[in-house]
Design a protein around this motif. Sequence first.
Motif, PDB file in Angstrom:
ATOM      1  N   GLU A  94       0.852  -1.190   0.000  1.00 46.99           N
ATOM      2  CA  GLU A  94       0.000   0.000   0.000  1.00 46.99           C
ATOM      3  C   GLU A  94       0.888   1.240   0.000  1.00 46.99           C
ATOM      4  O   GLU A  94       1.788   1.360   0.833  1.00 46.99           O
ATOM      5  N   THR A  96       0.972   5.603  -0.425  1.00 42.95           N
ATOM      6  CA  THR A  96       0.437   6.945  -0.613  1.00 42.95           C
ATOM      7  C   THR A  96       1.619   7.911  -0.630  1.00 42.95           C
ATOM      8  O   THR A  96       2.777   7.498  -0.512  1.00 42.95           O
ATOM      9  N   ASP A  97       1.335   9.198  -0.744  1.00 41.93           N
ATOM     10  CA  ASP A  97       2.409  10.186  -0.744  1.00 41.93           C
ATOM     11  C   ASP A  97       3.152  10.207   0.590  1.00 41.93           C
ATOM     12  O   ASP A  97       4.321  10.619   0.643  1.00 41.93           O
TER      13      ASP A  97
END
Length: 220
Positions: A94, A96-97
């Motif tokens: 997973e 994200t930024d």
Amino acid sequence: MSKHQHNAFTWLVFSILTLTSMHATAFKTPLNVLSDKMQTPPALSLSQITPASQNSFFARIRALCGQSFAGKIKVDTSNSPNFANKALVMHVRECTDDQLHIPFHVGTDASRTWILTKTGGGLLFKHDHRHADGSHDDLTMYGGHTVDSGSAHTQAFPTDPYTRDLFIAQGYPQSLRNIWEVFIYEDTFTYRLTREGFEFRVEFDLTKPVVTPVTPWGYY
């Protein structure tokens, strides 16, 4: 008009003008400074306040998102049977930024997930430990936070306050000085744990992606 009357009239006019000016000043609408873009610039993102070396380090790992890699134990001074002769696979699952979830599978044991997070003050590295039913282990979410900017290839994470309290409560005083390190190069990803008299190091081959393992315990 006598001189005395003239002076009185002049004083009256001066008083009226002064009061009028004070009244206008007192009730003048103040500038709305808080809405002025020059006074309140847009909030910076976590990436914008993260050192360049840590952003590069994070980006190198994130570039592997969706892939899995096999690893081998390079050093284990404890000679623990928990890792011996078992397939070791990391999965950059997973992304994200600001956060990465990286399950670390040991044979059929899917209890371990590493979590790397940008905090605004550096990088936080945590160990999410679960049971097969998805519930948290008593010893979970331990790890450390960077104390310097490190480099684009390596970051070190000494134990954070939460972890020290957890280790004391759970009876692991020997682990209070743990330092976790992660190394990311073109061909290898390395996880290393050290403390006085102890070292554990596992190295993953990034040149040969492998089949992604099962979903880690507690995730969907």
